[in-house]
Design a protein around this motif. Structure first.
Motif, PDB file in Angstrom:
ATOM      1  N   ALA A 138       0.792  -1.060  -0.005  1.00 28.31           N
ATOM      2  CA  ALA A 138       0.039   0.111   0.045  1.00 28.31           C
ATOM      3  C   ALA A 138       0.963   1.321   0.042  1.00 28.31           C
ATOM      4  CB  ALA A 138      -0.989  -0.170   1.159  1.00 28.31           C
ATOM      5  N   ALA A 139       2.088   1.117   0.439  1.00 24.06           N
ATOM      6  CA  ALA A 139       2.884   2.198   0.399  1.00 24.06           C
ATOM      7  C   ALA A 139       3.682   2.732  -0.896  1.00 24.06           C
ATOM      8  CB  ALA A 139       4.334   1.938   1.477  1.00 24.06           C
ATOM      9  N   LEU A 140       3.321   1.832  -1.824  1.00 25.09           N
ATOM     10  CA  LEU A 140       3.921   1.810  -3.112  1.00 25.09           C
ATOM     11  C   LEU A 140       2.979   2.888  -4.097  1.00 25.09           C
ATOM     12  CD1 LEU A 140       5.257  -1.761  -3.842  1.00 25.09           C
ATOM     13  CD2 LEU A 140       6.533   0.168  -3.789  1.00 25.09           C
ATOM     14  N   ARG A 141       3.531   3.556  -4.936  1.00 23.35           N
ATOM     15  CA  ARG A 141       2.839   4.210  -5.988  1.00 23.35           C
ATOM     16  C   ARG A 141       2.415   3.236  -6.986  1.00 23.35           C
ATOM     17  NH1 ARG A 141       5.884   3.981 -10.318  1.00 23.35           N
ATOM     18  NH2 ARG A 141       8.125   4.402 -10.315  1.00 23.35           N
ATOM     19  N   PRO A 142       1.736   3.377  -8.019  1.00 23.89           N
ATOM     20  CA  PRO A 142       1.146   2.355  -9.040  1.00 23.89           C
ATOM     21  C   PRO A 142       2.541   2.280  -9.859  1.00 23.89           C
ATOM     22  CG  PRO A 142      -0.619   4.067  -8.804  1.00 23.89           C
ATOM     23  CD  PRO A 142       0.754   4.342  -7.965  1.00 23.89           C
ATOM     24  N   GLY A 143       2.957   0.896 -10.217  1.00 25.02           N
ATOM     25  CA  GLY A 143       4.280   0.954 -10.878  1.00 25.02           C
ATOM     26  C   GLY A 143       5.559   0.922  -9.892  1.00 25.02           C
ATOM     27  N   GLY A 144       5.201   1.065  -8.514  1.00 27.37           N
ATOM     28  CA  GLY A 144       6.218   0.977  -7.626  1.00 27.37           C
ATOM     29  C   GLY A 144       6.765  -0.606  -7.456  1.00 27.37           C
ATOM     30  N   LEU A 145       7.824  -0.674  -6.664  1.00 26.17           N
ATOM     31  CA  LEU A 145       8.530  -2.179  -6.614  1.00 26.17           C
ATOM     32  C   LEU A 145       8.643  -2.324  -5.170  1.00 26.17           C
ATOM     33  CD1 LEU A 145      11.516  -1.865  -9.326  1.00 26.17           C
ATOM     34  CD2 LEU A 145       9.117  -2.685  -9.630  1.00 26.17           C
ATOM     35  N   LEU A 146       8.274  -3.649  -4.721  1.00 29.16           N
ATOM     36  CA  LEU A 146       8.822  -4.139  -3.635  1.00 29.16           C
ATOM     37  C   LEU A 146       9.906  -5.151  -3.545  1.00 29.16           C
ATOM     38  CD1 LEU A 146       8.205  -4.679  -0.510  1.00 29.16           C
ATOM     39  CD2 LEU A 146       6.378  -6.438  -1.200  1.00 29.16           C
ATOM     40  N   VAL A 147      11.061  -4.764  -2.814  1.00 30.75           N
ATOM     41  CA  VAL A 147      12.243  -5.448  -3.132  1.00 30.75           C
ATOM     42  C   VAL A 147      12.475  -6.206  -1.816  1.00 30.75           C
ATOM     43  CG1 VAL A 147      14.695  -5.566  -3.717  1.00 30.75           C
ATOM     44  CG2 VAL A 147      13.050  -4.056  -4.886  1.00 30.75           C
ATOM     45  N   THR A 148      12.687  -7.554  -1.781  1.00 31.49           N
ATOM     46  CA  THR A 148      12.805  -8.339  -0.588  1.00 31.49           C
ATOM     47  C   THR A 148      13.882  -9.115  -0.559  1.00 31.49           C
ATOM     48  OG1 THR A 148      11.293  -9.965  -1.087  1.00 31.49           O
ATOM     49  CG2 THR A 148      10.199  -8.233   0.094  1.00 31.49           C
ATOM     50  N   GLY A 149      14.576  -9.458   0.506  1.00 35.42           N
ATOM     51  CA  GLY A 149      15.569 -10.518   0.507  1.00 35.42           C
ATOM     52  C   GLY A 149      15.529 -11.423   1.888  1.00 35.42           C
ATOM     53  N   MET A 150      15.488 -12.639   1.578  1.00 41.54           N
ATOM     54  CA  MET A 150      15.208 -13.627   2.581  1.00 41.54           C
ATOM     55  C   MET A 150      15.883 -14.997   2.692  1.00 41.54           C
ATOM     56  SD  MET A 150      11.093 -14.731   1.973  1.00 41.54           S
ATOM     57  CE  MET A 150      10.433 -13.201   1.746  1.00 41.54           C
ATOM     58  N   GLY A 151      16.333 -15.408   3.736  1.00 44.25           N
ATOM     59  CA  GLY A 151      16.887 -16.832   3.775  1.00 44.25           C
ATOM     60  C   GLY A 151      15.673 -18.008   3.708  1.00 44.25           C
ATOM     61  N   LEU A 152      16.131 -18.930   3.227  1.00 46.80           N
ATOM     62  CA  LEU A 152      15.077 -19.868   2.853  1.00 46.80           C
ATOM     63  C   LEU A 152      15.448 -21.392   3.692  1.00 46.80           C
ATOM     64  CD1 LEU A 152      14.579 -19.398  -0.950  1.00 46.80           C
ATOM     65  CD2 LEU A 152      13.057 -18.694   1.005  1.00 46.80           C
ATOM     66  N   ASP A 153      16.579 -21.321   4.430  1.00 49.98           N
ATOM     67  CA  ASP A 153      17.065 -22.471   5.151  1.00 49.98           C
ATOM     68  C   ASP A 153      17.937 -21.946   6.098  1.00 49.98           C
ATOM     69  OD1 ASP A 153      19.698 -21.508   4.222  1.00 49.98           O
ATOM     70  OD2 ASP A 153      19.881 -23.166   2.651  1.00 49.98           O
ATOM     71  N   ALA A 154      18.393 -22.854   7.224  1.00 47.52           N
ATOM     72  CA  ALA A 154      18.850 -22.505   8.508  1.00 47.52           C
ATOM     73  C   ALA A 154      20.366 -21.904   8.067  1.00 47.52           C
ATOM     74  CB  ALA A 154      19.169 -23.703   9.274  1.00 47.52           C
ATOM     75  N   ALA A 155      20.966 -22.087   7.092  1.00 48.03           N
ATOM     76  CA  ALA A 155      22.348 -21.395   6.802  1.00 48.03           C
ATOM     77  C   ALA A 155      21.879 -19.909   6.411  1.00 48.03           C
ATOM     78  CB  ALA A 155      22.932 -22.331   5.597  1.00 48.03           C
ATOM     79  N   HIS A 156      21.049 -19.504   5.999  1.00 48.65           N
ATOM     80  CA  HIS A 156      20.866 -18.188   5.616  1.00 48.65           C
ATOM     81  C   HIS A 156      19.794 -17.468   6.483  1.00 48.65           C
ATOM     82  CE1 HIS A 156      22.311 -20.097   1.942  1.00 48.65           C
ATOM     83  NE2 HIS A 156      22.823 -18.935   1.492  1.00 48.65           N
ATOM     84  N   LEU A 157      19.689 -17.914   7.849  1.00 46.62           N
ATOM     85  CA  LEU A 157      18.607 -17.436   8.807  1.00 46.62           C
ATOM     86  C   LEU A 157      19.214 -17.589  10.263  1.00 46.62           C
ATOM     87  CD1 LEU A 157      15.593 -18.854   7.558  1.00 46.62           C
ATOM     88  CD2 LEU A 157      15.743 -16.381   7.670  1.00 46.62           C
ATOM     89  N   PRO A 158      18.955 -16.714  10.955  1.00 47.83           N
ATOM     90  CA  PRO A 158      19.478 -16.847  12.540  1.00 47.83           C
ATOM     91  C   PRO A 158      18.203 -17.712  12.999  1.00 47.83           C
ATOM     92  CG  PRO A 158      18.369 -14.634  12.150  1.00 47.83           C
ATOM     93  CD  PRO A 158      18.147 -15.288  10.703  1.00 47.83           C
TER      94      PRO A 158
END
Length: 208
Positions: A138-158
């Motif tokens: 909802a914070a994006l303008r039309p055409g705006g982008l949501l960019v996310t980074g996330m770990g998918l296993d224990a090696a990339h997460l705390p």
């Protein structure tokens, strides 16, 4: 506030700002590039874009984006992290707030890009993830982008195991009116394939 502690608070007690900043300072001193996220986002943006760093932590990314000419607002729920950000960049906008209630912070909701890096989504309070995704969209303008980074296993997460799957995350984004535009395995743009331990996703809020 939701009244429910997020996974980050459970891990750190909300007191890790200085330690977190020292870790990245040491990485920079040893020659590591600590600006991969900012470089990635800048490649997607026009000059002087409006960026919301959601879960900004110590402000490392938002400060770099501002140095590159963008207008950045940082939001975080951890006062110890924001204290570092405010010390390092006192003229930038830093807001203490819960991402489930982003709409109560008085922001103009027309950002060109909203960033949730650093495992922000997996470290939210359990069950609040769809709400947060809707708030970010909802914070994006039309055409705006949501960019996310996330770990998918224990090696990339705390964490001992990932609390969020990409299938779930994409479903929440679809519910929030976003469409997946690109996905990578790293902030350097390495191709994503099934089984990667990390995902950088670019979702778009379609223009009307």
């Amino acid at each position: 506030m939701t009244g429910q502690r997020d996974r980050w608070a459970e891990l750190t007690g909300g007191q890790s700002g200085e330690e977190y900043a020292r870790r990245f300072a040491q990485l920079a001193e040893s020659g590591h590039d600590i600006h991969g996220e900012a470089t990635f986002c800048t490649a997607l943006l026009k000059p002087a874009a409006r960026v919301l760093d959601a879960g900004c932590g110590t402000g490392r990314i938002a400060i770099r984006l501002a140095e590159l000419g963008h207008h950045c607002t940082g939001v975080d729920v951890d006062p110890s992290m924001l204290a570092v950000a405010r010390r390092n960049a006192p003229t930038q906008e830093w807001l203490l707030g819960d991402l489930t209630r982003l709409d109560t912070l008085g922001l103009e909701q027309d950002f060109d890009l909203v960033l949730a890096a650093g495992n922000v989504i997996p470290l939210l309070a359990p069950g609040t993830e769809p709400v947060v995704v809707r708030q970010l969209a909802a914070a994006l303008r039309p055409g705006g982008l949501l960019v996310t980074g996330m770990g998918l296993d224990a090696a990339h997460l705390p964490l001992p195991e990932p609390p969020v799957t990409l299938t779930e995350f994409d479903h929440w984004c679809t519910q929030a009116g976003l469409t997946l535009r690109q996905r990578y395995a790293t902030w350097s743009g390495d191709p994503y394939h099934e089984g990667c331990g990390y995902a950088v996703s670019v979702h778009c809020r379609p223009a009307p």
